[in-house]
Design an enzyme around this catalytic site. Structure first.
Site, mmCIF file in Angstrom:
data_model
loop_
_atom_site.group_PDB
_atom_site.id
_atom_site.type_symbol
_atom_site.label_atom_id
_atom_site.label_comp_id
_atom_site.label_asym_id
_atom_site.label_seq_id
_atom_site.Cartn_x
_atom_site.Cartn_y
_atom_site.Cartn_z
ATOM 1 N N TYR A 34 -13.513 -15.210 -6.165
ATOM 2 C CA TYR A 34 -12.917 -14.134 -5.867
ATOM 3 C C TYR A 34 -14.105 -13.404 -6.793
ATOM 4 O O TYR A 34 -13.606 -13.445 -8.167
ATOM 5 C CB TYR A 34 -11.220 -14.248 -6.497
ATOM 6 C CG TYR A 34 -11.078 -12.514 -6.113
ATOM 7 C CD1 TYR A 34 -11.983 -11.355 -6.461
ATOM 8 C CD2 TYR A 34 -9.429 -11.829 -5.056
ATOM 9 C CE1 TYR A 34 -10.908 -10.352 -6.635
ATOM 10 C CE2 TYR A 34 -9.173 -10.983 -5.571
ATOM 11 C CZ TYR A 34 -9.880 -10.141 -5.537
ATOM 12 O OH TYR A 34 -9.354 -8.576 -5.577
ATOM 13 N N GLU A 78 -3.281 -12.320 1.576
ATOM 14 C CA GLU A 78 -3.171 -12.782 0.081
ATOM 15 C C GLU A 78 -1.748 -11.835 -0.104
ATOM 16 O O GLU A 78 -1.784 -10.641 -0.260
ATOM 17 C CB GLU A 78 -4.231 -12.375 -0.563
ATOM 18 C CG GLU A 78 -4.010 -12.441 -2.369
ATOM 19 C CD GLU A 78 -4.844 -12.229 -3.037
ATOM 20 O OE1 GLU A 78 -4.908 -11.791 -4.249
ATOM 21 O OE2 GLU A 78 -6.235 -10.610 -2.670
ATOM 22 N N ASP A 104 -3.807 -5.295 -12.277
ATOM 23 C CA ASP A 104 -3.562 -4.383 -11.398
ATOM 24 C C ASP A 104 -3.275 -3.244 -11.622
ATOM 25 O O ASP A 104 -2.673 -2.667 -12.434
ATOM 26 C CB ASP A 104 -1.863 -4.998 -10.929
ATOM 27 C CG ASP A 104 -1.415 -6.828 -9.841
ATOM 28 O OD1 ASP A 104 -2.723 -7.110 -9.848
ATOM 29 O OD2 ASP A 104 -0.665 -7.177 -10.371
#
Length: 265
Positions: free
Chosen positions: A168, A44, A55
């Site tokens: 995910y 990734e 993030d």
């Protein structure tokens, strides 16, 4: 079955993450190759973005280093093109929607196809907006990989049923970053997802040790690790590839142990 889904068919997958152009072009290329050589099933690659919502501090700092290096979307494609001269490891991009929108959905997906980029993880794209890009992605054989979190609630079913590539699964509440505890309902969440779809699941956010990877791989079809690898790059800089490869090998071994344990039950 998509190319990404096929990777999980008889094998627990390890999916490591690096930020493109951190700390520079050549090191990123070497890191991608090192991840592949260390046993990654899918790599990734994060496209740096100025306003990330998913993030944590480690990856945000890597984005800033990449910006200092002059990264552009064009640079990220060039990095993959260079890596493709040394490895055919499947690659997915983690990107934010504005990057793809600004580049142009068709042009972006066409470029991904040309470089063998198999999927896109887009954390800020809600399920309700997926139809803006999915038809174009489908045209070029690109999977739009959805995220399902502990907070997805009643939306799990529709997200799972529309998924392709892999799903995910977010391990915890909050943003990325190493952690020692995960959502205690992960096993039930994965079971719920699997009641709606055959698309594989991979758990990420916070996993950073072989022991954790083994535990997570016993729950899901794959394990995603980002911040721990990005932290190695931050500390080792241009010397990172060897350390990245060694770390990847340790995680690969742990994931394989989980697979062996599952097969023996």
């Amino acid at each position: 079955m998509s190319n990404l889904s096929a990777i999980f068919k008889n094998h627990k997958a390890f999916i490591p993450f690096v930020v493109a152009d951190d700390p520079d072009f050549d090191t990123t290329v070497a890191n991608i190759v090192a991840l592949a050589e260390g046993g990654a099933d899918i790599v990734e690659v994060g496209i740096p973005f100025s306003d990330p919502i998913a993030d944590g501090g480690v990856i945000q700092a890597a984005d800033l280093r990449a910006f200092d290096a002059g990264v552009r979307t064009k640079t990220v494609f060039e990095i993959v093109e260079a890596a493709r001269k040394q490895t055919d490891v499947p690659i997915v991009f983690l990107t934010y929607l504005n990057i793809v929108f600004k580049y142009g959905y068709d042009a972006f997906c066409k470029k991904c196809q040309a470089l063998g980029v198999s999927g896109l993880v887009i954390p800020d794209m809600p399920y309700e907006s997926r139809d803006d890009i999915v038809p174009t992605a489908d045209k070029y054989g690109i999977d739009i990989i959805p995220l399902i979190a502990p907070t997805s609630g009643h939306r799990v079913e529709k997200i799972a049923k529309a998924a392709s590539g892999f799903i995910y699964v977010v391990s915890s509440l909050g943003i990325t970053g190493e952690r020692n505890e995960f959502f205690n309902g992960l096993k039930d969440l994965v079971a719920e997802i699997k009641s709606y779809t055959d698309v594989p699941t991979a758990i990420g956010f916070g996993v950073h040790t072989p022991e954790q990877a083994k535990t997570i791989a016993e729950i899901a079809d794959g394990v995603i690790i980002g911040s721990a690898i990005v932290d190695i790059v931050a500390k080792q800089k241009q010397n990172a590839p060897e350390a990245v490869k060694e770390f990847t090998h340790s995680i690969r071994s742990a994931v394989d142990q989980a697979e062996t344990k599952e097969a023996s039950v």
